[in-house]
Motif scaffolding. Structure first.
Motif, PDB file in Angstrom:
ATOM      1  N   PRO A   1       0.855  -1.196   0.000  1.00  0.00           N
ATOM      2  CA  PRO A   1       0.000   0.000   0.000  1.00  0.00           C
ATOM      3  C   PRO A   1       0.886   1.239   0.000  1.00  0.00           C
ATOM      4  O   PRO A   1       1.651   1.452   0.924  1.00  0.00           O
ATOM      5  CB  PRO A   1      -0.746  -0.114   1.328  1.00  0.00           C
ATOM      6  N   ARG A   2       0.825   2.021  -1.053  1.00  0.00           N
ATOM      7  CA  ARG A   2       1.682   3.211  -1.156  1.00  0.00           C
ATOM      8  C   ARG A   2       0.829   4.458  -1.328  1.00  0.00           C
ATOM      9  O   ARG A   2      -0.112   4.459  -2.126  1.00  0.00           O
ATOM     10  CB  ARG A   2       2.629   3.076  -2.362  1.00  0.00           C
ATOM     11  N   SER A   3       1.194   5.515  -0.629  1.00  0.00           N
ATOM     12  CA  SER A   3       0.417   6.756  -0.695  1.00  0.00           C
ATOM     13  C   SER A   3       0.299   7.299  -2.114  1.00  0.00           C
ATOM     14  O   SER A   3      -0.709   7.883  -2.480  1.00  0.00           O
ATOM     15  CB  SER A   3       1.056   7.839   0.178  1.00  0.00           C
ATOM     16  N   SER A   4       1.341   7.120  -2.912  1.00  0.00           N
ATOM     17  CA  SER A   4       1.337   7.677  -4.272  1.00  0.00           C
ATOM     18  C   SER A   4       1.121   6.591  -5.322  1.00  0.00           C
ATOM     19  O   SER A   4       1.724   5.519  -5.252  1.00  0.00           O
ATOM     20  CB  SER A   4       2.673   8.375  -4.546  1.00  0.00           C
ATOM     21  N   PRO A   5       0.294   6.886  -6.328  1.00  0.00           N
ATOM     22  CA  PRO A   5       0.089   5.893  -7.402  1.00  0.00           C
ATOM     23  C   PRO A   5       1.333   5.704  -8.254  1.00  0.00           C
ATOM     24  O   PRO A   5       1.392   4.770  -9.040  1.00  0.00           O
ATOM     25  CB  PRO A   5      -1.045   6.509  -8.227  1.00  0.00           C
ATOM     26  N   TYR A   6       2.308   6.582  -8.084  1.00  0.00           N
ATOM     27  CA  TYR A   6       3.519   6.493  -8.901  1.00  0.00           C
ATOM     28  C   TYR A   6       4.655   5.780  -8.164  1.00  0.00           C
ATOM     29  O   TYR A   6       5.782   5.766  -8.635  1.00  0.00           O
ATOM     30  CB  TYR A   6       3.958   7.895  -9.336  1.00  0.00           C
ATOM     31  N   SER A   7       4.375   5.246  -6.969  1.00  0.00           N
ATOM     32  CA  SER A   7       5.410   4.496  -6.248  1.00  0.00           C
ATOM     33  C   SER A   7       5.313   3.006  -6.591  1.00  0.00           C
ATOM     34  O   SER A   7       4.268   2.523  -7.020  1.00  0.00           O
ATOM     35  CB  SER A   7       5.218   4.648  -4.734  1.00  0.00           C
ATOM     36  N   PHE A   8       6.395   2.303  -6.394  1.00  0.00           N
ATOM     37  CA  PHE A   8       6.458   0.848  -6.560  1.00  0.00           C
ATOM     38  C   PHE A   8       5.337   0.202  -5.747  1.00  0.00           C
ATOM     39  O   PHE A   8       5.225   0.417  -4.546  1.00  0.00           O
ATOM     40  CB  PHE A   8       7.836   0.383  -6.067  1.00  0.00           C
ATOM     41  N   GLN A   9       4.477  -0.577  -6.418  1.00  0.00           N
ATOM     42  CA  GLN A   9       3.300  -1.137  -5.752  1.00  0.00           C
ATOM     43  C   GLN A   9       3.478  -2.595  -5.332  1.00  0.00           C
ATOM     44  O   GLN A   9       2.506  -3.268  -4.968  1.00  0.00           O
ATOM     45  CB  GLN A   9       2.079  -1.015  -6.678  1.00  0.00           C
TER      46      GLN A   9
ATOM     47  N   MET B   1      -4.176  -6.870   0.789  1.00  0.00           N
ATOM     48  CA  MET B   1      -4.891  -5.591   0.781  1.00  0.00           C
ATOM     49  C   MET B   1      -6.246  -5.664   0.112  1.00  0.00           C
ATOM     50  O   MET B   1      -7.068  -4.776   0.260  1.00  0.00           O
ATOM     51  CB  MET B   1      -4.085  -4.566  -0.018  1.00  0.00           C
TER      52      MET B   1
ATOM     53  N   ARG C   1      -3.610   0.648   7.242  1.00  0.00           N
ATOM     54  CA  ARG C   1      -4.597   1.357   6.427  1.00  0.00           C
ATOM     55  C   ARG C   1      -5.856   0.530   6.178  1.00  0.00           C
ATOM     56  O   ARG C   1      -6.883   1.059   5.810  1.00  0.00           O
ATOM     57  CB  ARG C   1      -3.991   1.712   5.067  1.00  0.00           C
ATOM     58  N   ASN C   2      -5.743  -0.785   6.329  1.00  0.00           N
ATOM     59  CA  ASN C   2      -6.879  -1.657   6.037  1.00  0.00           C
ATOM     60  C   ASN C   2      -7.555  -2.219   7.283  1.00  0.00           C
ATOM     61  O   ASN C   2      -8.384  -3.111   7.176  1.00  0.00           O
ATOM     62  CB  ASN C   2      -6.426  -2.804   5.128  1.00  0.00           C
TER      63      ASN C   2
ATOM     64  N   ILE D   1      -3.750   3.704  12.197  1.00  0.00           N
ATOM     65  CA  ILE D   1      -3.031   4.827  12.812  1.00  0.00           C
ATOM     66  C   ILE D   1      -3.960   5.788  13.546  1.00  0.00           C
ATOM     67  O   ILE D   1      -3.512   6.598  14.324  1.00  0.00           O
ATOM     68  CB  ILE D   1      -2.173   5.644  11.802  1.00  0.00           C
TER      69      ILE D   1
ATOM     70  N   ARG E   1      13.871  -1.183  -1.684  1.00  0.00           N
ATOM     71  CA  ARG E   1      13.040  -0.393  -2.598  1.00  0.00           C
ATOM     72  C   ARG E   1      12.003   0.452  -1.878  1.00  0.00           C
ATOM     73  O   ARG E   1      11.267   1.205  -2.505  1.00  0.00           O
ATOM     74  CB  ARG E   1      12.342  -1.304  -3.621  1.00  0.00           C
TER      75      ARG E   1
END
Lengths: 337, 337, 337, 337
Positions: free
Chosen positions: A132-140, A166, A186-187, A210, A307
């Protein structure tokens, strides 16, 4: 309230009972505690309905509790639950250390990290295929391909393996590949995911959200249990506060409170809480001394090449130093690693 | 930046230097570290001004740091500060347990509680004469009368004594009666109080505010030091978060971070953080294992008769059980109680 | 509970009543609401004691309330309190805008800023002589010298003036120089300061602490009232949360809640909440539309030369644009500026 | 960085470009802004790679930005996005009020509530078929059956309809039944759900998570946009803080900040933020005056019979009073309802 049923109660009669409860305006969940069928409902019932329930031949007992969570609570089971996975027992006399890299990157990475950890008494390797990454452009994450690598590497290093899931659609395939499934912070209130995990036959590590209160966290554990899976391990990983010196504020008080409220084991993830590797040794000692049943620690055989979350990953050497410390603190707590 | 001066620098020349710094638009504070006069200013200066400073005959050295706190930081002193009070050393190889009732109620109460604590290795008795209470209609403490009782009881029990001070007007009289002064969480940024404490010759325990970042906390310690008093003991007591199971969320991570940033000792108050006595044993062990130099614990010889915060006070018997645990954890940390 | 007394009740009998209440284990505070003497105590009493109270010839009435704050609450007064200062009324049909620089820097600065504000309908000039600063090396305000400048400038600009007070020792001299005293967020629970303000004859603006619940805030107002000063104006200025885009999170809900719980006026300080000038217009409109009785806004005639909090100060031109907007929103609320 | 492509760029060449970006270690997402294909990548590239990109015949332009979100930001589009749904425009000169019950309970309930709302200018009816509930024993919504009722009722009341979706598996069927999909606060970082919504052809309301920073919220919007759906409406609904007088703390500052950072419309949900109906009128006015493009309000034709969140639902009469107020505030803002 919980309603325990006879083990041999015929399916037809169980369903009749569930329908009757629904007709009373309730939302019952049929689960199984050890071998015993057990039904959870939202509240205690008036004496009139209780009488009717007690007279039902498949009902063994009614367990009343004013707590919002039921199967999770000590009302239903006042001794600690010990979860057996292979030859590891979580929640008993042993401190369980689960360690490994944040993300699955390659077989080499998993095997090398695992072999290094094994020498320090670690029996479970963590590593995520779905990230789970905050940005859609990060390694998923590597996805299903990663799950396969995780399983393949296991043949070489021999540790038990765990990973995050997830998406409810990924629960089945993930359960086929690993020994333990993990729900990330987050889930924690991704209820459809929790329901799927309730139907799965592998133990689940449930991280605290959190911004989740302890009560909400236990209710999320209740979701998994109410849908059929009683092998839940709680994991404290810090809550969001105004303090910025750490990524989250690790709430070690939750260990002592969880131990009072529930029979489930609880482990601590100091790595994601701190977001920095330098204070992991101190937090690990603190967690064990406060009463945690184990730790979930990020370790990478080459932290600088990780990574994701580089700042919080320990090297194998750094981990070695911690392991020795933890053993000493565990001893004071009457436990072994 | 810090400017260290020659011990024998004449008063007149020190003042000339201070005036020169003021004329540069700065707000210098002259303090004393061990025997050495030391001036703190808000920022590092341009090389031009540094040259002029270095050429001043009373200047020994310039210590540059980009941290907002200066005298508090490891930039000025990289070894832990050990604060000697009577035969107790805070911040060294010993774990210091400060215990006692929330409020001073009577000589009997103090003496009985102190004697009970003494048997368990406690060397400092806490008890407040001035009580910060949310409501104007609550018991506000016994005031100066309480200070006198505190001092009188000391002759009978022989422990060192500490107490809270809330009003700059009370600093002098409080310092006359007790061995250690305490700043409560609500007053962490009561800057006029901190300035008065800077002029006082007794050690000060500075509690973290419930909404204070670690940086703000260290800046408040800097206030006391910059105004002349270098015997400051930090005290973590929890921060305010959304979680309601505990009164505050004890932030044990702050211990490890404070230890990296500063040379000052840090103790932990699990009683006010938790607001409930049942988890104090767990939090006390956790605090010591994380690296705290000591504990501040509420104990009352008759907890049910306590005039405030009853839910969090331990009985002498409960304290006895903790003391044994703490000793064991201290040993693992290479310390003794 | 509150006990109202006859206006003409002799001092001796009032004191006898207070002593009797103390002998019941209570901590009564004698204050005055309009012309009526009024005693506040922590809780409602059993019927037996109530009977005894009612039979006391100086007692007019008993006002029971289960709320922790008493004089502040609508239990004692169900119509909004309007505070008259000169020809300004706070809490009535007018929106009161208090504006001015963060700190007093010079007479020129005060007069120029005030004259600019006057043209836009402002009737009260804010400016601080005593500045609470996180760092001991920051500008701490001009002190008593600043108070004198504040008063002297008033003769030229003719606005009412207000300022912050931080130290109980400064209350008397500050009250001599200005029309309104302000308690900053950090001092909301500086109870010794609140008690001194209770004895002062000038209105007090009480800012909400950054980690204060609404209940705690009202209890702090109760301190001032219980000690004799009923002219209290609440000021919402944001609470500390995890969000970092603004310095604090302005809690506009508090306006609506405060209006239900209390008869006191409430104003909003968008400048310190936001910590950035760009969103002040939006927050000012939002505050008035939510029901605030006024605004406290930082304006400087030369914002870039401001000695503190530069990022949040508006220029006179920027303020002019806001003033027009506020007037329109005030009209919708049935109020005028 | 964003890379805009020629509208007519052949699929094969787009894919070649994506592969080349992946080979550079990036995680590109191909989306579409208006008719223009657009690729988002995590960071700005070195000049060397930029040159290579610019020489690619299908590339129109490179839009560099240091913000973590790209398509969401004003870097890519500096005018407000207006989202057209039927004859409603969200984000333009109109204040859009979306109102309705928490959960779908029956056709009668939907039609009656909708007809009542219609009279007050409401054009979109909210109601949930899938309900995220903390407890597994609470009513979980009517599911797909509820979606069908929602659609059927629409024929009678004629309003546009919107509903929540929680499970990636439900996105397709939900999009078939309603006009607008909503992501609840708990799912703001349910990235698999966001990705599915990116592939859906209906507008999406994205609620802010209770512990989400504004930056994280915008990154979640970026997920939906980067996966292909640019019709995203942000919805502020309060964040979790220590204050307990309201369920969450409505952060109206976020409106002004979002308006600066992004071109997307933003609406406010005062009902879930407050968790109590009495302050909804005040918060609604405040939200519009601060600059919100609309409101999401819970209204039930018989609030006391509501199956969830009864305390926060308004009756039709209460809603009528608000609608009139909102119209007046909207006018001040140069908008109409």
């Amino acid at each position: 309230m919980l309603i325990t049923l006879k083990e041999e109660a015929p399916k037809k009669e169980r369903e009749a009972l569930l329908l009757w409860l629904v007709s009373c305006g309730l939302h019952p969940q049929l689960s199984q505690l050890d071998q015993m069928p057990i039904i959870g409902i939202e509240k205690n019932l008036p004496e009139e309905l209780n009488r009717e329930l007690r007279s039902n031949p498949i009902v063994v007992d009614l367990i009343e509790t004013s707590l919002p969570y039921k199967m999770v609570s000590r009302a239903v089971k006042n001794t600690p639950t010990v979860i057996q996975i292979g030859d590891v027992e979580i929640g008993g006399d042993e401190i369980t250390i689960i360690a490994g890299p944040c993300a699955i990157e390659s077989e080499e990475q998993l095997v090398q990290t695992a072999l290094g950890l094994k020498k320090n008494g670690v029996k479970i390797l963590r590593a995520s295929a779905f990230k789970p990454r905050s940005s859609p452009y990060s390694f998923q994450g590597m996805g299903v391909e990663g799950l396969k690598i995780h399983k393949r590497a296991k043949e070489k290093h021999g540790l038990l393996i765990e990973t995050e899931v997830m998406d409810p659609r990924d629960v089945a395939i993930t359960a086929e590949h690993v020994d333990i499934l993990r729900v990330g912070a987050r889930n924690m209130q991704n209820f459809e995911l929790l329901k799927e995990l309730g139907k799965c036959n592998k133990p689940v590590i449930l991280k605290r959200g959190i911004s989740a209160t302890i009560e909400e966290w236990l209710l999320s554990a209740e979701y998994i249990m109410a849908h059929g899976n009683h092998r839940v391990i709680l994991c404290e990983r810090g809550i969001r506060t105004f303090e910025t010196a750490t990524r989250s504020t690790l709430d070690l008080s939750s260990i002592a409170i969880v131990k009072q409220l529930t029979h489930l084991p609880i482990i601590v993830d100091p790595s994601h809480a701190a977001g920095r590797s330098d204070i992991i040794p101190a937090l690990s000692r603190g967690a064990i001394a406060t009463g945690a049943d184990g730790l979930l620690i990020e370790v990478h055989y080459k932290p600088k090449e990780s990574r994701c979350d580089q700042r919080q990953a320990l090297s194998l050497d750094e981990f070695h130093a911690i392991a020795t410390d933890i053993e000493k603190v565990a001893k004071v707590m009457g436990k072994k690693v």
